[in-house]
Design a protein around this motif. Structure first.
Motif, mmCIF file in Angstrom:
data_model
loop_
_atom_site.group_PDB
_atom_site.id
_atom_site.type_symbol
_atom_site.label_atom_id
_atom_site.label_comp_id
_atom_site.label_asym_id
_atom_site.label_seq_id
_atom_site.Cartn_x
_atom_site.Cartn_y
_atom_site.Cartn_z
ATOM 1 N N ALA A 188 28.450 35.289 39.732
ATOM 2 C CA ALA A 188 28.440 35.161 38.268
ATOM 3 C C ALA A 188 27.568 33.976 37.858
ATOM 4 N N SER A 189 27.644 32.885 38.616
ATOM 5 C CA SER A 189 26.844 31.701 38.301
ATOM 6 C C SER A 189 25.352 32.012 38.419
ATOM 7 N N GLN A 190 24.978 32.763 39.445
ATOM 8 C CA GLN A 190 23.561 33.106 39.625
ATOM 9 C C GLN A 190 23.012 33.901 38.444
ATOM 10 N N HIS A 191 23.884 34.677 37.807
ATOM 11 C CA HIS A 191 23.410 35.555 36.724
ATOM 12 C C HIS A 191 23.922 35.117 35.352
ATOM 13 N N ARG A 192 24.508 33.918 35.292
ATOM 14 C CA ARG A 192 25.039 33.386 34.036
ATOM 15 C C ARG A 192 26.024 34.347 33.354
ATOM 16 N N VAL A 193 26.903 34.887 34.146
ATOM 17 C CA VAL A 193 27.927 35.796 33.613
ATOM 18 C C VAL A 193 29.246 35.030 33.482
ATOM 19 N N ALA A 194 29.879 35.132 32.330
ATOM 20 C CA ALA A 194 31.184 34.478 32.130
ATOM 21 C C ALA A 194 32.306 35.434 32.532
ATOM 22 N N LEU A 195 33.265 34.930 33.295
ATOM 23 C CA LEU A 195 34.444 35.733 33.674
ATOM 24 C C LEU A 195 35.503 35.495 32.605
ATOM 25 N N ILE A 196 35.716 36.493 31.746
ATOM 26 C CA ILE A 196 36.486 36.219 30.528
ATOM 27 C C ILE A 196 37.917 36.724 30.535
ATOM 28 N N GLY A 197 38.301 37.490 31.552
ATOM 29 C CA GLY A 197 39.682 37.957 31.520
ATOM 30 C C GLY A 197 39.970 38.984 32.573
ATOM 31 N N GLY A 198 41.190 39.501 32.561
ATOM 32 C CA GLY A 198 41.528 40.508 33.551
ATOM 33 C C GLY A 198 43.004 40.769 33.663
ATOM 34 N N ASP A 199 43.338 41.531 34.680
ATOM 35 C CA ASP A 199 44.721 41.915 34.939
ATOM 36 C C ASP A 199 44.992 41.691 36.424
ATOM 37 N N THR A 200 46.169 41.168 36.736
ATOM 38 C CA THR A 200 46.582 40.972 38.119
ATOM 39 C C THR A 200 47.888 41.713 38.313
ATOM 40 N N CYS A 201 47.922 42.646 39.243
ATOM 41 C CA CYS A 201 49.168 43.375 39.434
ATOM 42 C C CYS A 201 49.370 43.722 40.896
ATOM 43 N N ALA A 202 50.546 44.231 41.197
ATOM 44 C CA ALA A 202 50.877 44.578 42.580
ATOM 45 C C ALA A 202 50.344 45.961 42.912
ATOM 46 N N SER A 203 50.088 46.181 44.190
ATOM 47 C CA SER A 203 49.778 47.536 44.650
ATOM 48 C C SER A 203 50.688 47.826 45.836
ATOM 49 N N ARG A 204 50.925 49.088 46.087
ATOM 50 C CA ARG A 204 51.756 49.440 47.235
ATOM 51 C C ARG A 204 50.954 49.360 48.528
ATOM 52 N N TYR A 205 49.702 49.800 48.471
ATOM 53 C CA TYR A 205 48.855 49.832 49.660
ATOM 54 C C TYR A 205 47.467 49.307 49.341
ATOM 55 N N GLY A 206 47.078 48.272 50.009
ATOM 56 C CA GLY A 206 45.693 47.851 49.957
ATOM 57 C C GLY A 206 45.298 47.169 48.662
ATOM 58 N N VAL A 207 44.085 46.651 48.692
ATOM 59 C CA VAL A 207 43.538 45.882 47.573
ATOM 60 C C VAL A 207 42.639 46.782 46.744
ATOM 61 N N PHE A 208 42.711 46.620 45.457
ATOM 62 C CA PHE A 208 41.892 47.380 44.521
ATOM 63 C C PHE A 208 41.274 46.375 43.557
ATOM 64 N N LEU A 209 39.970 46.385 43.434
ATOM 65 C CA LEU A 209 39.311 45.430 42.536
ATOM 66 C C LEU A 209 38.348 46.167 41.605
ATOM 67 N N ASP A 210 38.675 46.172 40.340
ATOM 68 C CA ASP A 210 37.852 46.854 39.343
ATOM 69 C C ASP A 210 37.207 45.803 38.447
ATOM 70 N N VAL A 211 35.913 45.927 38.223
ATOM 71 C CA VAL A 211 35.211 44.992 37.342
ATOM 72 C C VAL A 211 34.634 45.772 36.173
ATOM 73 N N THR A 212 34.784 45.233 34.983
ATOM 74 C CA THR A 212 34.064 45.771 33.828
ATOM 75 C C THR A 212 33.027 44.738 33.426
ATOM 76 N N ILE A 213 31.800 45.199 33.291
ATOM 77 C CA ILE A 213 30.709 44.286 32.941
ATOM 78 C C ILE A 213 30.231 44.616 31.533
ATOM 79 N N ILE A 214 29.944 43.579 30.769
ATOM 80 C CA ILE A 214 29.385 43.761 29.429
ATOM 81 C C ILE A 214 28.050 43.028 29.398
ATOM 82 N N GLY A 215 27.017 43.730 28.990
ATOM 83 C CA GLY A 215 25.700 43.121 28.901
ATOM 84 C C GLY A 215 25.072 43.424 27.564
#
Lengths: 346, 346
Positions: free
Chosen positions: A120-147
């Motif tokens: 994010a620093s390399q591209h001057r992108v601000a990390l402005i928010g998100g959701d943190t929750c439990a999963s039963r199996y494995g890691v899931f990471l979803d990103v929404t980008i706004i440009g």
């Protein structure tokens, strides 16, 4: 009967989603909806916001045996930045949704976000928010980008015209080759470690995308995420055109003869169908050919073919031989799982 | 020693994420970042865009034994609309990321998007894009919502002042009671089916949120997603205040004496700690008390307490007895899994 048993393709899912999403209200401010690398909404007369999202799922897109949490954060943002790059846009903000097995240590999340913040620093992108929750199996990471992009500069998949020349940045195939090496580290050596890095920490081509948009060079563009064969078809379908590709012009990774034996397929197959290279595939009207520099922002640019009238049909020339290039890149629902699933923490 | 073995709390994860996200670039256009129901970015002098995301994970947030695919789509959008409502904003666009086991039939996705489109139509939200990918286990549905609000009208968690009155819309506890009934359908009957509906198809309070913002009534606001006890603490922490709540003023679901035996806890516990009611909890300066109507857009509004100077401390009065109200709503990483995991399709 066997056709009935086939699982649906990704394209079938997307077609269905597109059809039903149209039943939801349309808004006049929506300039571009489902079907491109990003959606575009009008927020001012001189400005479009670009919105896109892409997720990485453990056991499907990555494996924690060889992805560090930092790699994961990096790549999740990289694949999204690539979608903004292919629209000719500048990325501005990102949100993240992470689902984690309960026993995940806080340090894991810390490292994921360090990877995100680094890119994010390399591209001057601000990390402005998100959701943190439990999963039963494995890691899931979803990103929404706004440009953002100026309306006249936005490049879509749909602007290619017959006669336009076809270009690709960098080189293709390295990421898939890197993945194969990761699955069997005994084959790894220093010379080909770069391919592994291409797979794990891809570099989104934002500066090239902006250059092409600013100079009005690209008539259509897409990022190579599924594989050249599939992504070229996506571009051709949206533009209602066909294409011709010359195999000897496709930029392949430099691998010595002794090393090539380490891989299960030939280089061209990786380049055509490997995917996850996150290079830019774009078309340029013939009259602008001279304006395309051999390299843009330090990245080589290769003319690999041209656009034809033959809607949805892509031909691959190998010397004197012409074969139909079918979309054989990665399909989430048809293809064998490429990444073994690993239990995170117990 | 046993404290060491405790899994981290959701708050610990979020605190860590917030700290690292700050290391990423900040942008002057970001008016509100991580820590509220939505982030806000300035796109015009008279307009803020609100951005929020929330995911539903199979086996954690829902169970396909009693959630139809349509319910799932509905609820995934509803919980996001609720975040825009609590900022006083108007929802405009949504993107969706769905991860699905490979054998999922196309009809499943069709129904999920029908549920999404149904609620989107009620709120004039355009579904503008998304990602569809495979998952190894279970369904994962993440929605990003984009809304708008005039800068002066935006309501955050951070504006409550000592002396402000505390209000909540509708009634609390029904969703958690509905969930308990779903886990044991033998206890279900017609009278309490409404609670089940509250759990499965919550109605986001967008019209109320906009009313409060337009009339400048709410000094702070949050939606009740984790449970009143937790969400009140979130609001108090951001506002650096405390609160007093009077238990007899908390609006509870109407349940007859004969029916109350069907439930494992008393009504007040559900209301305080149940969560997922998606009502609005807000504060109003005392001088505006007369301007708060008894119902807004058909929904009753209840004064349940007031704000104090005692930072981070919330008191619950039950008759003459005062007890400390600790945040005991749902915590993703500490609490027992509430939803059994079901295999979708084989």
């Amino acid at each position: 009967m066997s056709a009935r048993r086939q699982p649906p393709t990704e394209a079938q899912f997307i077609e269905k989603i597109e059809r039903i999403a149209c039943q939801a209200p349309s808004r006049r401010s929506v300039a571009l909806s489902i079907g491109d690398d990003a959606a575009a909404v009008r927020v001012r007369s001189d400005r479009l916001l670009l919105v896109s999202c892409d997720a990485l799922v453990e056991g499907v897109h990555f494996n924690l045996n060889y992805f560090s949490p930092e790699d994961l954060g990096w790549k999740a943002l990289a694949v999204n930045l690539s979608d903004i790059a292919s629209m000719g846009g500048i990325p501005l903000y990102a949100t993240t949704t992470i689902a984690l097995p309960k026993a995940t240590p806080v340090s894991f999340v810390e490292e994921v976000y360090r990877g995100l913040a680094m890119l994010a620093s390399q591209h001057r992108v601000a990390l402005i928010g998100g959701d943190t929750c439990a999963s039963r199996y494995g890691v899931f990471l979803d990103v929404t980008i706004i440009g953002e992009v100026q309306p006249r500069r936005m490049v879509t998949r749909g602007g290619a015209r017959p006669g336009d020349l076809l270009y690709v940045t960098g080189e293709l195939g390295g990421s898939a080759m890197g993945l194969e090496l990761l699955a069997d580290p005994s084959r790894l050596n220093q010379h080909i470690a770069a391919m592994v890095k291409r797979h794990i920490r891809p570099q989104p081509r934002c500066a090239v995308g902006v250059f092409l948009a600013d100079h009005g060079l690209a008539s259509a563009m897409i990022d190579v995420s599924d594989g050249l064969s599939s992504d070229l078809h996506h571009l051709c379908e949206r533009s209602r055109v066909g294409a011709v590709v010359h195999s000897e012009q496709i930029p392949l990774p430099r691998v010595s003869r002794s090393q090539i034996n380490r891989f299960s397929s030939d280089l061209l197959s990786y380049a055509l169908n490997g995917g996850e290279d996150y290079e830019l595939l774009f078309t340029v009207p013939q009259r602008l050919k001279r304006d395309v520099p051999p390299s843009i922002r330090g990245l080589t640019v290769h003319e690999i073919g041209h656009i034809t009238r033959e809607t949805g049909v892509c031909w691959l020339w190998q010397g004197e031989r012409r074969t139909k290039l079918s979309p054989s890149g990665f399909d989430h629902f048809r293809d064998a799982r490429r990444q073994p699933y690993t239990e995170l923490a117990k």
